[in-house]
Write an enzyme that holds these catalytic residues in place. Structure first.
Site, PDB file in Angstrom:
ATOM      1  N   ASP A  98     -22.734-116.231  67.078  1.00 16.95           N
ATOM      2  CA  ASP A  98     -22.601-114.845  67.527  1.00 16.95           C
ATOM      3  C   ASP A  98     -21.121-114.486  67.663  1.00 16.95           C
ATOM      4  O   ASP A  98     -20.436-115.015  68.543  1.00 16.95           O
ATOM      5  CB  ASP A  98     -23.313-114.708  68.886  1.00 16.95           C
ATOM      6  CG  ASP A  98     -23.571-113.263  69.264  1.00 16.95           C
ATOM      7  OD1 ASP A  98     -23.131-112.366  68.518  1.00 16.95           O
ATOM      8  OD2 ASP A  98     -24.205-113.032  70.306  1.00 16.95           O
ATOM      9  N   ASP A  99     -20.615-113.627  66.778  1.00 17.92           N
ATOM     10  CA  ASP A  99     -19.212-113.167  66.860  1.00 17.92           C
ATOM     11  C   ASP A  99     -18.186-114.235  66.494  1.00 17.92           C
ATOM     12  O   ASP A  99     -17.066-114.207  67.005  1.00 17.92           O
ATOM     13  CB  ASP A  99     -18.844-112.697  68.285  1.00 17.92           C
ATOM     14  CG  ASP A  99     -19.312-111.299  68.627  1.00 17.92           C
ATOM     15  OD1 ASP A  99     -19.931-110.644  67.776  1.00 17.92           O
ATOM     16  OD2 ASP A  99     -19.046-110.872  69.770  1.00 17.92           O
ATOM     17  N   CYS A 105     -23.369-106.884  65.868  1.00 18.82           N
ATOM     18  CA  CYS A 105     -24.462-107.864  65.984  1.00 18.82           C
ATOM     19  C   CYS A 105     -25.805-107.366  65.483  1.00 18.82           C
ATOM     20  O   CYS A 105     -26.383-107.937  64.576  1.00 18.82           O
ATOM     21  CB  CYS A 105     -24.641-108.312  67.435  1.00 18.82           C
ATOM     22  SG  CYS A 105     -23.159-108.976  68.175  1.00 18.82           S
ATOM     23  N   ASP A 125     -22.805-113.771  62.616  1.00 18.59           N
ATOM     24  CA  ASP A 125     -23.247-112.394  62.330  1.00 18.59           C
ATOM     25  C   ASP A 125     -22.095-111.457  61.968  1.00 18.59           C
ATOM     26  O   ASP A 125     -22.255-110.541  61.177  1.00 18.59           O
ATOM     27  CB  ASP A 125     -24.115-111.824  63.477  1.00 18.59           C
ATOM     28  CG  ASP A 125     -23.455-111.929  64.838  1.00 18.59           C
ATOM     29  OD1 ASP A 125     -22.290-112.382  64.938  1.00 18.59           O
ATOM     30  OD2 ASP A 125     -24.112-111.555  65.833  1.00 18.59           O
ATOM     31  N   ASN A 126     -20.935-111.671  62.573  1.00 22.01           N
ATOM     32  CA  ASN A 126     -19.754-110.855  62.238  1.00 22.01           C
ATOM     33  C   ASN A 126     -18.517-111.606  62.705  1.00 22.01           C
ATOM     34  O   ASN A 126     -18.622-112.602  63.428  1.00 22.01           O
ATOM     35  CB  ASN A 126     -19.821-109.455  62.884  1.00 22.01           C
ATOM     36  CG  ASN A 126     -20.192-109.473  64.344  1.00 22.01           C
ATOM     37  OD1 ASN A 126     -21.316-109.140  64.721  1.00 22.01           O
ATOM     38  ND2 ASN A 126     -19.260-109.896  65.189  1.00 22.01           N
TER      39      ASN A 126
END
Ligand SMILES: *[C@@H]1O[C@H](CO)[C@@H](O)[C@H](O)[C@H]1NC(C)=O
Ligand SMILES: *[C@@H]1O[C@H](CO)[C@@H](O)[C@H](O)[C@H]1NC(C)=O
Ligand SMILES: *[C@@H]1O[C@H](CO)[C@@H](O)[C@H](O)[C@H]1NC(C)=O
Ligand SMILES: *[C@@H]1O[C@H](CO)[C@@H](O)[C@H](O)[C@H]1NC(C)=O
Ligand SMILES: *[C@@H]1O[C@H](CO)[C@@H](O)[C@H](O)[C@H]1NC(C)=O
Ligand SMILES: *[C@@H]1O[C@H](CO)[C@@H](O)[C@H](O)[C@H]1NC(C)=O
Length: 506
Positions: free
Chosen positions: A39-40, A75, A309-310
């Protein structure tokens, strides 16, 4: 500490190629698949540096994609793209709110009902999910804790956004509360423990699919106790666009005070360090999972994907911390894959997108891709040319809809309405009209980015990434107008593409 680089040199060595020809064996048995989605986690600012074991167990054992992108740097829309293989304009998840379709009823009855796990399940895969799903999952408005998306046999999903302690899980639709004991509740560890139990309990007659989605390195950046003191001297990298003004960029990037205050610098350095600390537990997760799959003699028949995700930024163009921007640090993601037919130690330049994960996974599982409604394309051919033929895409779309608040931030009343994430120092990371679409040409000859904003200036940003990998100079006024027009036309086509038309190569 490794400085961030623009490109990662190094191609497959002939030695490695020769050594490994003998390993690309594949039986008729369906392969297992594991997807690890963080995540991130950025890749441009050193996000993979703390993950030595992951790089050894996945990257060195397979392919590292050095041009992997999300099609949208936020997200919930990005995760929705991972699950469906579609661009946001086709899955219609606009932002992280239920009103923007994040885990909404319309998403559930529409795109989610055709997400890739549904097809895997039809192919008799035993499917397992643990961790953060979509930001609004499990909330009342999003179907509550009892709702389990289709396709999943085992479901251990976090309610809401990333947490490390004090969270609620939906365990196959039943509520499970967690407190803050490291041994019982630390979410990254719990996720891997559950996945190991799933492997013990599965039936060896069928292949498995595991998706684990740890909260790290998302805020609140809570490390495991044994990692709290790691990286004490690490600071966010100071080169490239760090602490630079965004003078020639769209209006939101012209707002931050420059140079940044000491309090902002301290804040972002602390975030950077703690992000790395939380990733050490993800590194352990990867090791435990790979070792387990090896111990059940399935490692040579298992594909393992590692991605995020990013991306994320810490001080670039004087923005303290977040994602949501069109720049490299936010749209590039790590991507490493090991598995049957993938030679070790490959560094692959082909651009791949998060919308390609679903078709690639379905391709591996044996699903006929012409029967699924995706915008992305399988990159199995890029990783394992002995298994598939295929060419890389020469250009693609990145699109984003800005999030805002209808009323001014109470902590920063002077800023007015329409902005959001104005922290620290009242620097806003997003606004309703931070809404843009970009076409990226990346084909070995050119590396060009062309972006249009849906703001009152119809602002345009253009970068030549070959000569300016840190995007310091917006060249919109220098570029041949005919080229601008061609990129505008390509962008318009991509913004309404569906399926095949998203994969056109001219
Ligand atoms: C995997 O390794 C096992 C022995 O460890 C072997 O029997 C099997 O054929 C191998 N499978 C593949 C797909 O290479
Ligand atoms: C991959 O490269 C690393 C570093 O050069 C090396 O240590 C490792 O043995 C290589 N792995 C394989 C499977 O070739
Ligand atoms: C939510 O998705 C549905 C289709 O699944 C679409 O009709 C609707 O317009 C979307 N809502 C928003 C706010 O975009
Ligand atoms: C978890 O919640 C308890 C009770 O509200 C609180 O005392 C504790 O500080 C929280 N722990 C964390 C890590 O947030
Ligand atoms: C995970 O399993 C390990 C080994 O059994 C155990 O020590 C640890 O406390 C567990 N953690 C969680 C959060 O379940
Ligand atoms: C999310 O999208 C919906 C639909 O466009 C919009 O009403 C809402 O304000 C957006 N949320 C934020 C935080 O921007």
């Amino acid at each position: 500490m490794a400085a961030p680089r623009c490109s990662i040199p190094g191609l497959l060595s002939f030695l490695a190629a020769a050594l490994l020809l003998s390993c690309s064996v594949r039986s008729d048995k369906q392969s297992n698949i594991i997807l690890i989605l963080t995540d991130d986690q950025d890749v441009r600012l050193g996000g993979l540096t703390p993950m030595e074991k992951t790089k050894r167990l996945i990257g060195d054992a397979g392919a590292t994609f050095v041009n992997a992108f999300t099609v949208t740097p936020l997200c919930c829309p990005s995760r929705s793209s991972v699950l469906t293989g579609r661009y946001p304009h086709n899955h219609e998840v606009r932002n992280n709110s239920v009103s923007g379709n994040c885990s909404s009823a319309l998403w559930q009855s529409g795109p989610e009902a055709q997400a890739f796990p549904v097809f895997l399940n039809k192919m008799k895969y035993q499917t397992f999910f643990a961790g953060k799903y979509l930001n609004q999952y499990g909330k009342k408005e999003g179907g509550d804790i009892g709702y389990v998306p289709p396709g999943w046999d085992q479901w251990h999903a976090l309610v809401g956004n990333s947490q490390y302690y004090n969270y609620t899980l939906s365990v196959n639709g039943k509520e499970e509360q967690h407190g803050d004991s490291y041994e019982e509740d630390y979410l990254t560890d719990l996720i891997v423990n559950r996945s190991l139990h799933f492997l013990d309990d599965r039936s060896p007659q069928h292949p498995f699919f595991i998706m684990v989605s740890p909260p790290a390195p998302h805020s609140p950046w809570t490390p495991a106790p044994q990692y709290r003191d790691k990286f004490a001297d690490v600071k966010a990298p100071r080169d490239g666009s760090f602490n630079k003004p965004g003078t020639d960029k769209h209006w939101l990037l012209r707002q931050p005070s420059n140079p940044m205050t000491d309090s902002s610098l301290n804040y972002l350095d602390d975030a950077y360090r703690r992000r790395w600390q939380t990733l050490l537990s993800v590194d352990d997760l990867v090791e435990k999972l790979v070792e387990k799959v090896d111990s059940i003699n399935e490692l040579n028949n298992t594909y393992v994907f590692f991605t995020s995700d990013n991306g994320y930024h810490t001080g670039q163009f004087s923005l303290p911390i977040d994602k949501r921007q069109l720049y490299e640090f936010d749209i590039r993601v790590p991507l490493m894959v090991r598995g049957p037919g993938i030679k070790p130690n490959q560094t692959l330049q082909a651009p791949v997108l998060n919308i390609d994960l679903a078709p690639t996974i379905l391709d591996i599982s044996g699903v006929n891709l012409s029967s699924v409604n995706v915008d992305g394309q399988s990159f199995l051919a890029q990783m394992a040319p002995t298994l598939r033929n295929g060419t890389a895409r020469p250009f693609f779309l990145v699109e984003y809809i800005g999030e805002g608040q209808p009323t001014p931030d109470p902590a920063c009343p002077a800023l007015g309405p329409g902005l959001s994430h104005c922290f620290p120092d009242c620097v806003c990371e997003d606004a309703y009209n931070n809404t843009y679409a970009c076409v990226r040409t990346l084909d070995g000859q050119q590396d060009l980015q062309y972006c249009e904003f849906a703001d009152s200036e119809s602002f345009v940003e253009v970068y030549n990434l070959t000569s300016d990998c840190h995007q310091l100079e917006n060249i919109v006024k220098k570029v041949d107008p005919a080229l601008l027009q061609a990129m505008n036309q390509r962008l318009i086509k991509l913004q309404s593409c569906v399926g095949d038309s998203c994969r056109e190569t001219h």
